[in-house]
Design a protein around this motif. Structure first.
Motif, short mmCIF file in Angstrom:
data_model
loop_
_atom_site.label_atom_id
_atom_site.label_comp_id
_atom_site.label_asym_id
_atom_site.label_seq_id
_atom_site.Cartn_x
_atom_site.Cartn_y
_atom_site.Cartn_z
N GLY A 155 7.26 -3.40 -8.21
CA GLY A 155 5.99 -3.21 -8.83
C GLY A 155 4.86 -3.48 -8.08
O GLY A 155 4.95 -3.44 -6.63
N TYR A 156 3.52 -3.68 -8.56
CA TYR A 156 2.47 -3.89 -7.82
C TYR A 156 2.46 -5.20 -7.01
O TYR A 156 1.59 -5.26 -6.09
CB TYR A 156 1.43 -3.69 -8.74
CG TYR A 156 0.84 -2.32 -9.20
CD1 TYR A 156 0.09 -1.52 -8.48
CD2 TYR A 156 1.62 -1.82 -10.34
CE1 TYR A 156 -0.16 -0.30 -8.87
CE2 TYR A 156 1.58 -0.35 -10.70
CZ TYR A 156 0.61 0.40 -9.94
OH TYR A 156 0.46 1.52 -10.53
N GLY A 157 3.16 -5.96 -7.39
CA GLY A 157 3.35 -7.57 -6.60
C GLY A 157 2.34 -8.32 -6.91
O GLY A 157 1.41 -7.96 -7.82
N ASP A 158 2.27 -9.71 -6.40
CA ASP A 158 1.44 -10.74 -6.78
C ASP A 158 0.31 -10.45 -5.83
O ASP A 158 0.25 -10.66 -4.64
CB ASP A 158 2.06 -11.92 -6.73
CG ASP A 158 1.21 -13.30 -6.82
OD1 ASP A 158 -0.02 -12.95 -6.74
OD2 ASP A 158 1.65 -14.25 -7.17
N GLU A 216 -2.66 -6.40 -5.20
CA GLU A 216 -2.02 -6.55 -3.89
C GLU A 216 -2.35 -5.24 -2.88
O GLU A 216 -2.31 -4.16 -3.38
CB GLU A 216 -0.54 -6.80 -3.94
CG GLU A 216 0.17 -6.71 -2.73
CD GLU A 216 -0.31 -7.89 -1.67
OE1 GLU A 216 -1.46 -8.10 -1.38
OE2 GLU A 216 0.52 -8.85 -1.43
#
Lengths: 477, 477
Positions: free
Chosen positions: A148-151, A344
């Protein structure tokens, strides 16, 4: 890529081979390899007489079929570029060579970093196989959510791995939530500059020698950058006062002069920060690379509330990764995260791969190998210097990826010209001087980035350097 | 990862397996796999009775030794989690299961994207094997210089590959020098916003439905964002006038309502730009995913001087890559590059891998497979809807990664609550409404991102959705 290294540059053919490969794609792998080797021989990067790697070894290194290598060698032997001697392997034939060109990184912005100029790590020894192995393990095991898009602050696995690594190797004291992943020191410094500006900061003291690129990051954010003098004991932190909000320092290894910040200056810096509420920006760009003794720990570990620490994978893995980290005092974390943005920007897959690379021990092994190689190069540089001009000396300590050859006053520009006329593009110390720095503190010197040259080009580069120094001595005698 | 897909969710064990693996590292691979499967059975992600993948198949998919898989299965059989039936393979035992939880991406910023909420691609079908193969080819063949800092605008190989791909697939007309690599649409839009501000722009018209995250990017740069109404033929570009400097549009597939910009509105937009010197910002976030007919080409191809085009690898490969691209009119290239900064921020290695992924055809194949899967999901969603509530319908065209279920006015909030009470977190259209949009244009609806759910969770998610809609009908009858 092999992990073994020998000191004699020209006897390391199968590592050397890796430097030479260009555009090996799809169905043209063999043709591409053949042309790359031909070009390498033509240009002198593979000197006459040098031994080619065994086909089996090169095939393993490149992940190609052994038959591809033997066919390629066969073609080059037929064309006269290589010779096969019974029992002693394949060698480069004695063909006419062009003048030895200094390798450069054509993709580098503005072309300002070439030859021995600083700013590049030894790209050639990027740990291709180990990196790929780490990526394979990550891709095999990463859960659904990893794609996914990540933190926005950075992947938790990487931040946790870095917290452990930095504590162990650099004495950094931080929880993962204080570590923010960025794409490089340039990016991280920009984030911090915006965070500081947003909190009302107006000026950041910057060392009188350093990369102009980073001074620009600060001034573009609207910060003033008063110079802080640098001498053989590092930055004059005893001169810091309440007129600046922060100080950008390279305590472990001043860039580019190579000094270590002396113990009293370290104490001065910390006292200044505690007294004024100022922030130390600790650029630990090559803290892993110290040759003479155990490295001095990061300042951050002594006072985590007054130091923001910056590290990077550019020197320890490769600049091409575009992964770096900053360790931020807790009170500044929200402002830096706000500057980084709501989404991110750094590849989550690369972050996971780097976390695995660290956890598996490959990161440490790779740094250790490079350290050995750089130490050897530094010794060879010292030897060259003592052969060429016994009066000249390396300044700065036994560390890092670059060294400075101190020159008699007024000789810098002439020596750079002598090098350039031999095709060797180098930097002089003046290139790094803060525009507002006191002229009294000027030093003449050549900055030698001994990590930016491939193993194959290193010996010839050293000869050119020796020749430029000798020529310059004669001309000015 | 296998490329084969079947429509029945529970019979796809070996793809399903991939979703379930967590933290398989170092010497703990087997223990990690065993615990991940145990947890999957406990939580119901592996339902009782479902067939486990053949050990050989799972071993291949995960890049593990077959013996690791068989030992893991053996342990779980011994513990009672799995059963082995002679001749019919290994199945999940009938153990007590927790309530079926909706999968979510815990790493997502702010946690706002969960369940069927938009913004995520189907992470589960990240093409792990093909991506790794491309990375291996790149690492084997990349020249020395590839591991440097890179070109601040983006790697030339990737820009060239994209120029070809975008011309072929989206009708985009651009040379590689007009393509600038960024880490996502969020990043690219921010760069463009700063470039426009630097040139004196003050306002960007934004569609009355869209992601607030992107409106924030514009307002944070100091731009005003007057709303542009959206109806079933897309944005009302006939209302654009000289008071705005640019317009942010989703012409191929309005986000989130799903309308395609009608031919007359496309013409209106281009005439507006030509007449006023305005710039169209074309967000082509899912232009590859059209099911009903040949996709309409990008606006950019018609007037490259008045359209900046934005595309992303987030939907076609994975958000975790953090790679996207913008195609910029020539006159704006310097301003956008200046906003991006002097040093590349996107991984050069990933850029090279993506270029190879495109050149090898893997990119196209992967998009094709996903398109098939998403089309099937859209059909299943239609069928669920017609079973649950024949009066409700999907609006928007046959395209993309999300669909909207139009609801009778006033039912949106109650239906969302009914879904939430079943553990299904969804978004309503109101969540995407521009704060200044005309209330007269309001639509009630559920936004269903049918790409964000793993294959294994999709059937149960569909049931929950059907149940929520039925319950809501009863409650409000």
């Amino acid at each position: 890529m092999s992990n073994t290294r020998t000191t004699s540059g020209s006897s390391k053919p199968h590592e050397l081979g890796l430097d030479l490969l260009v555009e090996l794609k799809g169905s043209r792998v063999r043709a591409g390899l053949t042309e790359a080797l031909r070009e390498a021989i033509r240009s002198g990067r593979l000197p006459a007489g040098s031994r080619m790697p065994a086909s089996r070894m090169l095939a393993t290194d490149l992940g190609l079929a052994r038959s591809t290598i033997t066919e390629c060698y066969g073609e080059l032997i037929a064309e006269g570029w290589l010779t096969a001697r019974q029992g002693s392997g394949t060698h480069v034939a004695n063909v006419a060579q062009q003048a030895i060109a200094t390798p450069s990184d054509p993709s580098r912005a503005g072309g300002e970093i070439e030859g021995l100029a600083p700013g590049a790590a030894d790209f050639a020894d990027f740990p291709r196989q180990q990196w790929l192995a780490a990526a394979r393990r990550v891709l095999a095991s990463a859960p659904y959510s990893a794609f996914g898009y990540g933190d926005p602050g950075g992947n938790l696995h990487l931040r946790t791995a870095l917290a452990g690594y930095l504590a162990r190797v650099r004495g950094v004291s931080a929880g993962p939530e204080q570590i923010i992943i960025c794409s490089g020191f340039h990016h991280g410094l920009g984030l911090m500059a915006r965070a500081l500006r947003a909190r009302g900061a107006e000026s950041v003291a910057t060392e009188s020698y350093g990369l102009g690129l980073y001074r620009d990051v600060l001034t573009e954010t609207g910060l003033r950058i008063p110079p802080l003098a640098v001498d053989e004991r590092g930055a004059r932190t005893d001169e810091l006062d309440g007129t600046v909000d922060a100080a950008l320092l390279t305590p472990a290894h001043q860039f580019p002069t190579g000094a270590a910040l002396s113990p009293d200056r370290r104490a001065h810096a910390l006292r200044w920060a505690q007294r004024t509420g100022g922030l130390i920006l600790e650029d630990d760009y090559d803290g892993e690379f110290r040759y003479d003794r155990a490295p001095v720990a990061a300042l951050q570990g002594i006072d985590p509330d007054h130091v923001a620490y910056f590290g990077t994978a550019s020197k320890s893995v490769a600049p091409a990764l575009r992964v770096a980290w900053m360790v931020v005092p807790r009170r500044l974390v929200p402002a830096v995260l706000a500057a980084k943005g709501a989404v991110e920007t750094v590849s989550v897959i690369d972050q996971l791969t780097l976390a695995e690379f660290i956890a598996s021990g490959a990161f440490d092994r790779n740094v250790r190998l490079r350290r050995q190689n750089y130490r050897r190069r530094r010794e060879q540089l010292t030897a060259t210097l003592s052969d060429s001009s016994p009066a000249y000396r390396l300044i700065g300590m036994q560390a890092g990826l670059q060294a400075v050859i101190a020159l008699p006053a007024g000789l810098e520009s002439a020596t750079l010209q002598a090098a350039a006329s031999r095709g060797l593009i180098m930097s002089g110390l003046s290139e790094f001087r803060h525009p507002d720095a006191d002229r009294a503190g000027e030093i003449d010197g050549l900055v030698v980035n001994f990590s930016a040259i491939s193993d194959s080009a290193w010996p010839s580069t050293l000869s050119l350097l020796g020749s430029a120094i000798r020529a310059n001595k004669l001309a000015t005698r």
